[in-house]
Design a protein around this motif. Structure first.
Motif, short mmCIF file in Angstrom:
data_model
loop_
_atom_site.label_atom_id
_atom_site.label_comp_id
_atom_site.label_asym_id
_atom_site.label_seq_id
_atom_site.Cartn_x
_atom_site.Cartn_y
_atom_site.Cartn_z
N CYS A 1 0.84 -1.21 0.00
CA CYS A 1 0.00 0.00 0.00
C CYS A 1 0.87 1.26 0.00
O CYS A 1 1.90 1.29 0.66
N CYS B 1 -3.10 3.01 5.35
CA CYS B 1 -4.16 2.69 4.39
C CYS B 1 -5.24 1.84 5.06
O CYS B 1 -4.93 0.90 5.79
N HIS C 1 -7.46 0.24 3.25
CA HIS C 1 -7.76 -0.76 2.21
C HIS C 1 -9.22 -0.67 1.76
O HIS C 1 -9.77 -1.65 1.28
N CYS D 1 -3.60 1.11 -3.26
CA CYS D 1 -3.81 0.14 -2.18
C CYS D 1 -3.44 -1.27 -2.66
O CYS D 1 -4.05 -1.81 -3.58
N GLY D 2 -2.46 -1.87 -2.01
CA GLY D 2 -1.99 -3.20 -2.38
C GLY D 2 -3.06 -4.27 -2.19
O GLY D 2 -3.11 -5.26 -2.93
N VAL D 3 -3.91 -4.06 -1.20
CA VAL D 3 -4.96 -5.05 -0.92
C VAL D 3 -5.98 -5.06 -2.05
O VAL D 3 -6.34 -6.12 -2.58
ZN LIG Z 1 -4.38 -0.67 1.37
#
Ligand SMILES: [Zn+2]
Ligand SMILES: Nc1nc2c(ncn2[C@@H]2O[C@H](COP(=O)(O)OP(=O)(O)OP(=O)(O)O)[C@@H](O)[C@H]2O)c(=O)[nH]1
Ligand SMILES: [Mg+2]
Length: 303
Positions: free
Chosen positions: A259, A264, A266, A272-274
């Motif tokens: 992220c 974050c 999410h 956002c990596g999620v």
């Molecule tokens: Zn995130």
């Protein structure tokens, strides 16, 4: 409130609890009905307690400091399941179909209490096995052990799988009603009937659906124990903050490193990596839905 004290060993183990009354097992294995001092009992199955005789009964003066405590916190009340556990078995069944959020919540509570968890899928003899198995795929993928059993129709195979898993440990069996928790206890503890009879007379508990949490020894040396518990419906996690969630949901937490923002949520932030992992199919949509549901629940104002 009976005090929880550090630095005491306790001369008894709580093997059943019902309101202020509980059944305490002494070091020699004998059992005695006890009550806790004070107005409200804080005594739980699995507690080590210090007790003294008082007439036909016993009185608990102190509860030893707990190694861990599994509990849920609903909107209005806290419900403690048991203390000093080595392991949690979350039991779900092919039928009746369980709510996945309940399973997810139990795993989060156990993770937060530092208790390792194994999932058991029971009733594999029933025709809708494939759908139930599919639902557990994200849990297997995140590294949770999932065992499939038919406690009723393949008891021997179940015993073979469970025996090494339980050896030397105190294991709480938890799950929604009707999943087969008590069936599991009866399979693994042939003497459970005797213990049930003895305790239920004193505590006046019901017979079919489990109404009280109880401790059963699997062996004469009293090293291996299973704890039966009543089925749960609600499973509040209000002891947690929204930011606690991702670290307790390994499939989501492991993607949070990517992220852009350290804080974050999410939910809506750019980079956002999620949510990127969700779009790539690396996080299961049902898990992200549960994350959202819990995040909203834990963000709501508490009164
Ligand atoms: Zn995130
Ligand atoms: N078909 C099938 N039925 C099972 C199996 N294991 C248990 N059952 C049945 O499922 C029902 C519920 O079992 P219980 O052991 O009472 O369930 P529980 O989880 O203890 O339920 P609560 O005490 O209400 O929380 C009973 O009718 C069992 O006979 C299984 O492997 N296959
Ligand atoms: Mg039961």
């Amino acid at each position: 409130m009976t005090a929880v004290a550090s630095g005491i060993d306790g001369n008894g183990l709580v093997v059943a609890a019902h309101g202020r009354h509980c059944m305490v097992e002494a070091a020699d294995g004998s059992r005695l009905l006890c009550h806790a001092r004070g107005k409200k009992s804080a005594v739980l199955v699995g507690d080590r307690v210090h007790w003294q005789p008082a007439g036909d009964e016993g009185v608990i003066d102190k509860v030893a400091e707990r190694r861990n405590l599994l509990f849920r916190q609903d909107e209005w009340k806290t419900k403690s399941f048991a203390a000093n556990l080595d392991q949690l078995l979350v039991l779900v069944a092919v039928e009746p179909m369980y709510a996945e959020t309940q399973l997810a919540r139990a795993l989060i509570a156990a993770g937060s209490a530092g208790i390792p968890t194994v999932i058991i899928l029971n009733k594999t003899d029933l025709p809708t096995l494939a759908a139930a198995r599919e639902r557990l795929a994200p849990y297997r993928a995140m590294g949770v052990t999932v065992l499939e059993l038919s406690l009723k129709s393949q008891g021997d195979a179940a015993t073979t799988l469970l025996t090494p898993l339980l050896e030397g440990k105190a294991t709480l069996v938890l799950g929604p009603s009707g999943m087969g928790k008590s069936t599991l206890i009866n399979l693994m503890v042939p003497a459970a009937d005797v213990q049930v009879g003895e305790i239920s007379k004193a505590l006046n508990a019901g017979r079919h659906t489990t109404t009280d949490t109880r401790w059963y020894w699997l062996d004469g040396e009293r090293r291996t124990a299973l704890i039966d518990s009543p089925g749960f419906q609600e499973f509040g996690l209000r002891q947690l903050k929204p930011t606690d969630l991702a670290p307790l949901m390994p499939d989501i937490g492991s993607q949070a490193q990517a992220c852009r923002f350290y804080n974050c949520s999410h939910l809506h932030e750019p980079g956002c990596g999620v949510r990127e992992a969700l779009a790539r199919g690396e996080i299961h949509p049902s898990r992200y839905r549960i994350y959202n549901e819990l995040h909203a629940e834990l963000s709501a104002t508490k009164y």
